[in-house]
Design a protein around this motif. Structure first.
Motif: not given
Length: 415
Positions: A126-147, A219-222
């Motif tokens: 369960k803890a490893n699944r939660d960490r994997a979900q956290l990883d997916t959500m963190v990745s939502m805020y970091i995009l390939r390439n600069q926009y 490029i950083v957006n807040l």
């Protein structure tokens, strides 16, 4: 002379009024141009976040724990940075649910750590699944390439992909309000979790407070302080009981569909490209469609023979693009398994064991994923899904049935 004096007073009054009106009703500036923020170009994205102590500590914690530091240091990316407050709201929402269930609170450091040091197998998983979900959500805020915000200004915005998993997000430039003028303020970005949905109404959207902060590599957006980390999925992801894995392997297994003798039905008969194999291509953009006739007892049957005997205790179907509008969703069916070797469809019905039966099933939307569980530990040699009824149950002749995906799953009782 008297007329000249009166004219002079009148003229002065008009000028005074004009000056007052001009001063009190200053012309609106209209839309503001968004230009990259200066002064951060000598910092990497990671260094920029570290230069804001007390604001992005939570983001840095998960970035370090999940291995994003290098990405934010030397990769060309776009960052949508959620603040400490965003994480606080998400964790508070999660712990409110946990408290209602009589569970102890959990904190971001625990979620980022995963199953390290946990000895109980179920708790560790369960803890490893939660960490994997956290990883997916963190990745939502970091995009390939600069926009920059300008890149999101065309039409309805732009679809973009995250640095891990290529998860689809969406950005659209909008304008804030200023000086009493709606939409007359600085450029912002409406950033959305698309949930892999084709429908905008299903997306979860949030806004930035600042955009286009240029760093060495990014490029950083807040994000706004009222943004909830993970958009609206943080709690559901952290309380999720995951679907068991699909055990169908179309590369090694045998898959075929059988139509009743005398029906004249064939695979691809309704539409040449909408055939049985589409159910196993991992996309809802394709589908399988066929005829079914309750009046004539013509029931199409979908077969799956795994390479080796395999236990199954769950299955799912996903409705297709227009199933709801045209009453093409499955209404009744049965799932069966056999220990015989069905090299063809000649295995007698008596040798098929009924594992699950469903009747009067209703579907709420197109592209809807539904799952059903049943008890089974036997590794059968083959399985079949017998279609019994479709649509609204009125059973006209040659009614249509369609789905876009079919999975057969097994959930280990110890997981």
């Amino acid at each position: 002379m008297k007329r000249s004096i009166l004219f002079g007073k009148y003229f002065a009054a008009v000028v005074a009024i004009a000056l007052i009106v001009q001063t009190g009703c200053k012309k609106e500036k209209g839309y503001y141009d968004s230009t990259p923020v200066a002064g951060s170009g000598n910092l990497t994205a990671y260094e920029y976040l570290k230069s804001k102590p007390g604001i992005y500590d939570s983001l840095l914690l998960v970035v370090n724990a999940l291995g994003y530091q290098q990405t934010l240091t030397d990769s060309s990316v776009t960052v949508f940075a959620p603040s400490n407050q965003s994480f606080k709201i998400a964790i508070s929402n999660l712990n409110a649910i946990r408290q209602s269930l009589g569970q102890a609170p959990v904190y971001l450091t625990q979620l980022a750590k995963g199953g390290d040091g946990i000895t109980d197998p179920k708790a560790r998983n369960k803890a490893n699944r939660d960490r994997a979900q956290l990883d997916t959500m963190v990745s939502m805020y970091i995009l390939r390439n600069q926009y920059t915000s300008t890149d999101f200004s065309v039409g309805d915005g732009q679809s973009v992909a995250t640095v891990r998993n290529n998860y689809p997000m969406h950005g659209q430039r909008i304008y804030g309000d200023a000086e009493g003028h709606v939409g007359g303020g600085a450029a912002l970005i409406e950033y959305a979790d698309t949930k892999r949905s084709l429908f905008v109404s299903n997306w979860s959207k949030s806004r930035t407070s600042s955009v286009d902060i240029k760093t060495k590599n990014a490029i950083v957006n807040l994000m706004n302080n009222d943004h909830v980390f993970g958009f609206d999925s943080f709690v559901s992801r952290m309380t999720l009981i995951p679907a068991p894995p699909d055990v169908i392997n179309p590369k090694t297994d045998s898959l075929w569909v059988v139509f009743p003798a005398g029906s004249g039905y064939t695979d691809g008969q309704v539409s040449a490209g909408e055939i049985y194999k589409n159910l196993f291509d991992n996309t809802v953009g394709t589908k399988f469609i066929c005829f079914i006739s309750v009046q004539n007892n013509w029931y199409p049957t979908l077969y799956w023979k795994p390479k080796v005997p395999t236990p199954v205790n769950s299955y799912s179907m996903t409705s297709a693009n227009d199933s709801k509008q045209y009453n093409r969703n499955g209404r009744a069916w049965r799932v069966q398994g056999t220990l015989a070797d069905p090299a063809n469809d000649k295995v007698p019905d008596a040798q098929w064991v009924t594992l699950d039966v469903r009747q009067e099933q209703n579907w709420s939307s197109n592209y809807q994923l539904r799952r059903w569980d049943f008890n089974n530990t036997v590794a059968y040699k083959a399985y079949r899904l017998v279609l019994l009824q479709t649509g609204d149950g009125l059973n006209p002749p040659d009614q249509l049935f369609q789905i876009s995906e079919w999975t057969m799953n097994y959930q280990d009782p110890n997981q």
